[in-house]
Design a protein around this motif. Structure first.
Motif, short mmCIF file in Angstrom:
data_model
loop_
_atom_site.label_atom_id
_atom_site.label_comp_id
_atom_site.label_asym_id
_atom_site.label_seq_id
_atom_site.Cartn_x
_atom_site.Cartn_y
_atom_site.Cartn_z
N TYR A 29 -64.08 32.67 36.76
CA TYR A 29 -63.52 32.22 35.28
C TYR A 29 -62.42 33.25 35.30
O TYR A 29 -62.63 34.58 35.28
CB TYR A 29 -64.96 32.72 34.51
CG TYR A 29 -64.44 32.44 32.88
CD1 TYR A 29 -63.67 31.43 32.53
CD2 TYR A 29 -64.68 33.53 32.12
CE1 TYR A 29 -63.51 31.24 31.26
CE2 TYR A 29 -64.32 33.54 30.77
CZ TYR A 29 -63.86 32.47 30.11
OH TYR A 29 -63.73 32.30 28.83
N HIS A 30 -61.32 32.95 34.54
CA HIS A 30 -60.15 33.71 34.19
C HIS A 30 -59.56 34.58 35.47
O HIS A 30 -59.11 35.49 35.23
CB HIS A 30 -60.66 34.68 33.11
CG HIS A 30 -59.52 34.87 31.96
ND1 HIS A 30 -58.49 35.68 32.10
CD2 HIS A 30 -59.51 34.17 30.88
CE1 HIS A 30 -57.66 35.55 30.93
NE2 HIS A 30 -58.28 34.75 30.14
N PRO A 75 -68.94 29.25 31.32
CA PRO A 75 -67.43 29.82 31.69
C PRO A 75 -67.04 29.54 33.06
O PRO A 75 -67.84 29.67 34.08
CB PRO A 75 -67.46 31.49 31.65
CG PRO A 75 -68.97 31.55 30.60
CD PRO A 75 -69.81 30.60 31.19
N ARG A 110 -68.51 27.24 25.58
CA ARG A 110 -69.34 27.26 24.20
C ARG A 110 -69.58 26.12 23.44
O ARG A 110 -70.56 26.04 22.59
CB ARG A 110 -68.85 28.17 23.51
CG ARG A 110 -68.60 29.70 23.81
CD ARG A 110 -67.73 30.72 23.09
NE ARG A 110 -67.85 31.86 23.68
CZ ARG A 110 -66.88 32.93 23.19
NH1 ARG A 110 -66.32 32.84 21.92
NH2 ARG A 110 -66.89 34.04 23.84
N ASP A 118 -59.12 27.05 31.57
CA ASP A 118 -60.25 27.53 31.48
C ASP A 118 -61.18 27.12 30.49
O ASP A 118 -60.83 26.64 29.26
CB ASP A 118 -59.72 29.33 30.48
CG ASP A 118 -58.91 30.12 31.45
OD1 ASP A 118 -59.12 29.92 32.75
OD2 ASP A 118 -58.07 31.15 31.03
N HIS A 119 -62.52 27.28 30.64
CA HIS A 119 -63.41 26.57 29.93
C HIS A 119 -64.27 27.69 29.42
O HIS A 119 -64.83 28.30 30.22
CB HIS A 119 -64.19 25.44 30.62
CG HIS A 119 -63.31 24.42 31.00
ND1 HIS A 119 -62.90 24.60 32.62
CD2 HIS A 119 -62.65 23.29 30.65
CE1 HIS A 119 -62.25 23.31 32.72
NE2 HIS A 119 -62.02 22.73 31.53
N CYS A 120 -64.40 27.92 28.19
CA CYS A 120 -65.30 29.01 27.49
C CYS A 120 -66.75 28.51 27.76
O CYS A 120 -67.59 29.34 27.86
CB CYS A 120 -64.94 29.46 26.05
SG CYS A 120 -63.27 30.15 26.22
N ASP A 130 -60.23 25.16 26.68
CA ASP A 130 -59.78 26.03 25.69
C ASP A 130 -58.30 26.64 25.99
O ASP A 130 -57.55 27.06 25.08
CB ASP A 130 -60.84 27.31 25.97
CG ASP A 130 -62.15 26.67 25.18
OD1 ASP A 130 -62.39 26.81 24.03
OD2 ASP A 130 -63.12 26.39 26.23
N ARG A 131 -58.14 26.84 27.55
CA ARG A 131 -56.71 27.56 27.66
C ARG A 131 -56.01 26.91 28.83
O ARG A 131 -56.85 26.79 29.86
CB ARG A 131 -56.85 28.99 27.94
CG ARG A 131 -57.50 30.01 26.89
CD ARG A 131 -57.38 31.43 26.94
NE ARG A 131 -58.33 31.85 28.08
CZ ARG A 131 -59.70 31.90 27.73
NH1 ARG A 131 -59.99 32.25 26.46
NH2 ARG A 131 -60.64 32.18 28.52
N SER A 136 -63.13 27.88 35.36
CA SER A 136 -61.62 28.03 35.40
C SER A 136 -61.46 26.91 36.56
O SER A 136 -62.08 27.07 37.56
CB SER A 136 -60.86 29.34 35.78
OG SER A 136 -61.14 30.20 34.47
#
Length: 285
Positions: free
Chosen positions: A276-277, A248, A229, A225-227, A201-202, A250
């Motif tokens: 995460y994040h 979630p 979803r 980053d992997h959400c 995702d990011r 990272s």
């Protein structure tokens, strides 16, 4: 400092690390050190647990910014780990910054099976057709933009023979890696044109602190980053595949881009799972 001087600092650092003797080194006042994205006191972390370094030795230097980098292998007890290191060195030879990643499989949330670390001729030779520094950084950044929410759009330039090694495993032109990447038999650009990495995702906190213009190598740091979803998604050839990450998550990464004639020729990365994040202690992003 020139390349030879930077490599000499690196050699002293690695020798001291292997001997668990940080006091042998010249540290600048206020020197900063991190391991696996956490700031540590000098001498903490790997300094207290390393048994030895492995034989793999990939080094590169940025004489313009006084930085030197290293990809190698560490051994701690029964653990063999990929190792990435960046040093920033003052004009007098004192170490100002030391940023490292140790890819301990026993800590890994996502394991890469049967890693091996080998010399690659393409990573150890000067660029045949040098690329300007700003363009090298743009190509590396474009790779991250291609990976982020990968939909088949290419935002960088790949050499037709570009391959990628991650945590000691070749993840391109390697059908055996299909247990993680369904398109693992393809090359770099072909994988991205399939839109395989839709679940990334990011690509956040991108940094490009070291550029070896002579060797054509950019050393980058950042986070994926992997959400979590996305359950399944469609490749550009119409196939439906499952996302390998459903929560979630990272990665914190150190990634090398070997660039020649304005194209990415080879990629090598070491990365670990982090909260995460999680933010970077180097720039807060």
């Amino acid at each position: 400092m020139d390349r030879a001087e930077l490599y000499a600092v690196l050699d002293r650092y690695l020798a001291a690390l292997q001997d668990r003797a940080p006091q042998r080194l010249r540290w600048a006042e206020g020197a900063k050190t991190s391991e696996n994205n956490v700031m540590l006191e000098i001498g903490d972390g790997l300094w207290g647990t390393i048994d030895r370094l492995g034989d793999y030795d990939l080094r590169f230097a940025d004489t313009r910014t006084g930085q030197v980098g290293f990809f190698g292998v560490t051994h701690e007890h029964a653990e063999e780990s990929g190792f990435a290191l960046r040093l920033k060195v003052a004009a007098d030879g004192a170490i100002e910054e030391a940023e490292s990643i140790v890819v301990r499989q026993s800590d890994s949330g996502i394991k890469f099976l049967n890693p091996r670390f080998w010399d690659k001729a393409v990573m150890n030779s000067p660029a045949e057709v040098p690329t300007p520094r700003a363009e090298m950084i743009a190509l590396a950044d474009g790779y991250f933009s291609t990976l982020q929410q990968n939909d088949g759009t290419i935002r960088t330039k790949f050499h037709p023979e570009c391959d990628r090694v991650e945590n000691g495993v070749q993840t391109t032109r390697n059908p055996e890696f299909a247990y993680v990447v369904p398109v693992a038999a393809l090359g770099c650009e072909e994988q991205f044109r399939m839109g395989n990495y839709r679940y990334d995702d990011r690509l956040r906190g991108r940094r490009f602190p070291l550029v070896d213009e002579e060797r054509g190598i950019v050393m980058a740091f950042g986070f994926i980053d992997h959400c979590g979803r996305i359950k399944e998604y469609q490749l550009t050839d119409g196939r439906t595949v499952q996302s390998p990450i459903r929560y979630p998550h990272s990665f914190y990464l150190a990634e090398l881009f070997r660039i020649d004639a304005g194209m990415i020729r080879q990629i090598e990365a070491n990365f670990i799972t982090v909260p995460y994040h999680m933010k970077s202690p180097w720039d807060g992003q």
